[in-house]
Design an enzyme around this catalytic site. Structure first.
Site, mmCIF file in Angstrom:
data_model
loop_
_atom_site.group_PDB
_atom_site.id
_atom_site.type_symbol
_atom_site.label_atom_id
_atom_site.label_comp_id
_atom_site.label_asym_id
_atom_site.label_seq_id
_atom_site.Cartn_x
_atom_site.Cartn_y
_atom_site.Cartn_z
ATOM 1 N N LYS B 78 0.863 -1.177 0.000
ATOM 2 C CA LYS B 78 0.000 0.000 0.000
ATOM 3 C C LYS B 78 0.906 1.235 0.000
ATOM 4 O O LYS B 78 1.944 1.253 0.681
ATOM 5 C CB LYS B 78 -0.889 -0.026 1.256
ATOM 6 N N SER B 153 -9.783 2.057 2.948
ATOM 7 C CA SER B 153 -8.874 2.788 2.108
ATOM 8 C C SER B 153 -7.864 1.945 1.339
ATOM 9 O O SER B 153 -7.278 2.436 0.382
ATOM 10 C CB SER B 153 -8.114 3.798 2.970
ATOM 11 N N SER B 177 -10.062 -0.321 7.099
ATOM 12 C CA SER B 177 -9.442 -0.119 5.786
ATOM 13 C C SER B 177 -8.769 -1.346 5.166
ATOM 14 O O SER B 177 -8.407 -1.318 3.993
ATOM 15 C CB SER B 177 -8.423 1.024 5.846
#
Lengths: 482, 488
Positions: B78, B153, B177
């Site tokens: 990420k 997210s 997330s």
């Protein structure tokens, strides 16, 4: 007599003498290239996290113990949020609701010998900011983050001081305390100790405190005294003209002696304090505190008491000699090696201090070592030299001519105490000054006393000052009275 | 070649058995990213050259008998994790030009274990969002239906794994997330106990809630990843110093004797009946394997959304202060003075959702409101932890839905942040309490995956991975892949 009373409280930022910063492993050394002592953490790089330097905690605890304060077993860091270019994270990590050091006190001896207690409200740990450099960059500001993250304790006093002199006496006592316990290098010119003074005035007898102003970042005792006196005058002038004091932060320029308003209370930031989620609370065990307590060296106040007692010094002498660690150590070494504390005190506070002051040197830069001064005193005591000669020897030692014994030997300054030799000298003087001797013998007691000095002077001249004065006196007396 | 369809665990077996090289595997996934990610937008940066070098190095290490646990396995990070020499954007214009000078601990550990970094995945800006629509780099599409969001997210990581552009990826979970995008894309994702995985180098959103974790096809894959990610880190004061667990050892442990708690509050009348039923069906499968199912109650969980949306923005408002245009990142053109530099750099550098949360957080911490908002929210947090503590006296693990809905249409909630926030209701309480939880696929509605959440007691990652693995041994929801890229 003024109708006004001054009320002063201080906030003191003490830079802790740790090797590394409070939340990073970067060095705290000063004088390096800008930003060369700024780690990822100090630069507030994304994703970086603080790790508390345990040494900074220990030093804060030592301070607390030295001022007899309560040490909080549980303290916590908070974030004080505001934007400034030399504050890289956009917040200062500090303590607010739960400081590490609680209430304590410092006892002062003022110049008139009276005692005064100044209460410490609390002391908390925090990080220093970087520096904004405005001079070298035309139309721009340079940022140096070497200082960012240097550990500080902020010491906050109660408003217990009533004059600039008292405030300075407290500041000096605090300086001597933090250097004595080794938590601060005490270099005021480097900003190692910085004073914020809160000043207000009120009519004598009034209990309510007046509106105060805060003058920030004073880094010398002299500036502090000047700034307070100026501020007190300014406030009294305003009040006597029927005006009122604005609560504000002021800046004092030591070179011009002028202060100006920096920001008023209305402009103050809302710092939005909240507990720092990146740091755990600081927990201290009883054992850790005891261990730190045992590691404390003798405190200035304890030393003062001991000096007065152990060396039979006057309060004044004891205070001067115990004021800082270097002077104390020097004095104790000389007193012990020479075996005469009184003479050691007199020499250090007299001849030595005068020379140091004249050459603007600190005692740690003194060219005369403690063993040398002790040797000089010893020669004085065993009558090898007279006190007059001793000053010559001191001068020679100061100028690097060697140890006192070497100087005495090389210059032939040894006192003449051989009675045969002295008797010859006396006989010769009386023979050469027969008229005066005749007159002396004819004179009455009162006149004789005056005339006697003449013969002593002749003897000293003849011996180049080396004649043992006591023996010369006795021999002359005998010869003239016979 | 269908190498990309394999789970991480299977790929590891292939590598360990010499059936495939790291380079071959890496090239396979790089080629898929190259040809397919144009549609998905799951990667912000693809580190092609670096990945090939790392793959060759992994092969060389293996030939010398020095293969780490993840040797040769390609993964994606990420874009919230700092990667040395590689842009680390956090999905924001603010850090579009930021090349990190160091590696996050998670990145370092994965690298040391021999994993190959394929690239950095797209995400909601500064991890603020549940749809991956707040990214400066544009929304990520859900490979199950390109008109829908992948969740957020960690939407880029989820979409990349679901579309088999990477066998596994790292994610971070502040309020769901990892779990919510895992649920919406049909993969398995785990948020560990707070303090288990180091936060050093993970760009902070809400420090007291943020936790990194693995996202992959299966619970076994997550266990493999987690084994490498965890561990005490002296650089993170909130990282816990405890003896390492072996997450792989207990994966196959039978479920007999296990008690599964279903919280009443996770099945409100308003919940989509189909999601409720699929979650109950998951419980029945666990029962069939010998587990006992009981009802538990978490009465304070209903307060978790408001509490979270005070605490997280409050911390974020402070954490994001360092992005000021002074030292790195976005700086506005020709600032006239310091205030102008701050105001325009931050107004232009941050997107709307980030600015909204900074404003909310600043308000919540301001003088006169602190007690009413921040302190009160912290008290709620305590109540929620107490609820869970009581529930774990009755049950070993807690089971419920991950999200009250399946993947929704892109843009459907863009102008309605509160509706978006409300959908975090099942995931947020776990972060507030600091507990471990995972989401795994437990069925589908109209061809869209439905996630089921397993919540464990502190440090019981091993237990929820075990339960999920046993479930996945008996079902094949986790093996289903979207018909994306011509796979079906």
């Amino acid at each position: 007599m003024s109708a006004w009373e001054t009320v002063i409280g201080l906030e003191i930022h003490v830079q802790l003498a740790t090797k590394t910063k409070i939340f990073s492993s970067a060095s705290t050394a000063v004088g390096a290239e800008p930003n060369s002592h700024a780690s990822l953490v100090d630069l507030a790089m994304p994703g970086t996290l603080p790790v508390l330097n345990r040494e900074a905690v220990n030093m804060a605890v030592k301070f607390g113990l030295a001022v007899g304060a309560e040490i909080n077993r549980h303290s916590a860091f908070e974030r004080k949020n505001y934007f400034y270019p030399d504050l890289p994270k956009g917040y200062q990590t500090t303590q607010l609701a739960e400081p590490i050091v609680g209430a304590g006190s410092v006892e002062l001896i003022l110049d008139d010998g009276s005692r005064k207690t100044v209460r410490i409200h609390h002391a908390h740990l925090e990080e220093d900011a970087g520096k904004s450099l405005h001079e070298d960059f035309h139309g721009m500001t340079g940022i140096d983050l070497n200082r960012a993250g240097t550990p500080l304790i902020e010491v906050v006093t109660e408003p217990d001081m009533r004059s600039a002199e008292e405030a300075v006496a407290f500041a000096r006592a605090l300086h001597s305390l933090v250097t004595a316990i080794g938590i601060c290098d005490g270099e005021m010119s480097q900003g190692s100790l910085r004073f914020d003074v809160n000043v207000s005035v009120r009519r004598k007898g009034e209990e309510k405190l007046g509106t105060r102003t805060e003058t920030k970042n004073l880094n010398s005792f002299r500036f502090m005294e000047m700034a307070i006196k100026k501020e007190v005058e300014r406030q009294i002038d305003i009040l006597e003209d029927g005006g009122s004091i604005t609560q504000e932060t002021r800046l004092f320029n030591g070179d011009t002696g002028v202060s100006r308003s920096m920001r008023s209370k209305e402009d103050a930031n809302d710092y939005r304090y909240f507990p720092c989620p990146d740091l755990l609370p600081v927990m201290l065990s009883e054992e850790q505190i005891i261990e730190l307590k045992n590691s404390l060296p003798e405190l200035p106040a304890q030393r003062l008491g001991r000096f007065a007692q152990q060396y039979s010094l006057s309060d004044y002498d004891a205070r001067i000699l115990s004021s800082d660690l270097a002077t104390s150590d020097y004095f104790e070494a000389v007193a012990e090696l020479s075996g005469d504390a009184k003479l050691a005190a007199n020499w250090i506070m007299g001849e030595l201090t005068a020379r140091l002051n004249a050459e603007e040197k600190s005692i740690s830069e003194c060219p005369m070592s403690a063993p040398d001064l002790a040797e000089l005193i010893a020669r004085l005591k065993d009558n090898t030299i007279s006190s007059k000669i001793a000053k010559q020897v001191f001068e020679a030692c100061w100028n690097g001519e060697g140890s006192p014994d070497q100087v005495i030997e090389a210059r032939g300054l040894k006192q003449v105490s051989d009675s045969g030799e002295l008797q010859k000298m006396v006989n010769k003087i009386i023979a050469e000054n027969a008229t005066q001797a005749e007159a002396y013998r004819a004179a009455d007691e009162a006149k004789r006393k005056k005339m006697f000095g003449f013969f002593v002077g002749q003897a000293m001249k003849a011996s180049q000052g080396k004649a043992n004065p006591q023996q010369i006196n006795e021999l002359l007396m005998k010869a003239l009275n016979s | 070649m269908t190498l990309h369809k394999h789970t991480l665990t299977e790929l590891k077996a292939l590598l360990d058995g010499g059936k495939v090289s790291a380079r071959e595997l890496t090239d396979t996934f790089l080629a898929r990213i190259e040809s397919l990610d144009g549609e998905l937008n799951s990667f912000v940066t693809v580190t092609t050259e670096q990945a090939r070098l790392e793959a060759d190095a992994a092969d060389a290490a293996r030939s010398k008998g020095e293969a780490g646990l993840l040797n040769g396995l390609p993964i994606a990070h990420k874009d919230i994790f700092c990667t040395d020499g590689v842009r680390t954007s956090c999905g924001s214009r603010m850090l579009d030009n930021f090349i990190s000078p160091y590696d996050a601990t998670v990145v370092k550990k994965m690298r040391a274990a021999g994993a190959i970094m394929l690239g950095k995945t797209n995400m909601d800006e500064f991890a603020m969002g549940s749809s991956n629509e707040t990214s400066f780099y544009g929304p990520v599409k859900n490979p199950w239906d390109l008109s829908r969001v992948p969740g957020g997210s960690s939407g880029g990581s989820a979409a990349a794994v679901a579309a088999r552009l990477a066998p596994a990826a790292t994610g971070t979970d502040t309020g769901g997330s990892i779990r919510q995008p895992a649920a919406l894309t049909g993969i398995t994702g785990l948020k560990p106990t707070y303090g288990t995985v180091s936060r050093w180098g993970m760009i902070a959103f809400a420090s007291s809630l943020d936790q990194a974790g693995p996202m992959a096809q299966s619970a076994a894959d997550c266990a493999l990843m987690l084994q490498t990610m965890v561990g005490h880190d002296v650089k993170d004061s909130t990282s816990l110093d405890r003896t390492a667990d072996d997450y792989l050892a207990d994966l196959d442990k039978p479920l007999a004797g296990l008690t599964v708690g279903l919280p009443e509050e996770f099945f409100p009348a308003s919940l989509d009946g189909r999601i409720a039923e699929l979650t109950r069906e998951t419980a029945r499968e666990l029962e069939r394997q010998g587990a006992k199912v009981v009802s538990v109650s978490l009465p304070s969980v209903k307060l978790s959304v408001p509490a979270y949306y005070v605490i997280a923005p409050a911390e974020a408002s402070s954490n994001l202060s360092r992005f000021d245009g002074v030292r790195y990142g976005y700086r506005c053109q020709d600032p006239v003075d310091l205030m102008d530099l701050y105001k325009r750099s931050r107004s232009e550098g941050f997107g709307d959702e980030v600015q909204r949360r900074i404003l909310v957080g600043t308000y919540a911490l301001s003088h006169g409101y602190y007690d009413a908002y921040y302190l009160r929210a912290q008290k709620v947090r305590r109540l929620i932890s107490d609820d869970f503590a009581r529930a774990f006296e009755k049950a070993d693990v807690i089971l419920g839905p991950t999200s009250p809905e399946v993947a929704f249409q892109l843009g459907a909630k863009k102008d309605d942040p509160v509706t978006m926030y409300m959908a975090d209701v099942f995931t947020i309480a776990v972060n507030l309490a600091g507990l471990p939880a995972l989401s795994m696929p437990g069925g589908a509605i109209d061809g869209l995956p439905v996630g089921v959440q397993l919540i464990g007691n502190y440090f019981r990652e091993g237990q929820i991975l075990n339960v999920a693995h046993r479930y996945q041994q008996a079902t094949d929801w986790h093996r289903q892949a979207p018909a994306f890229g011509g796979d079906k």
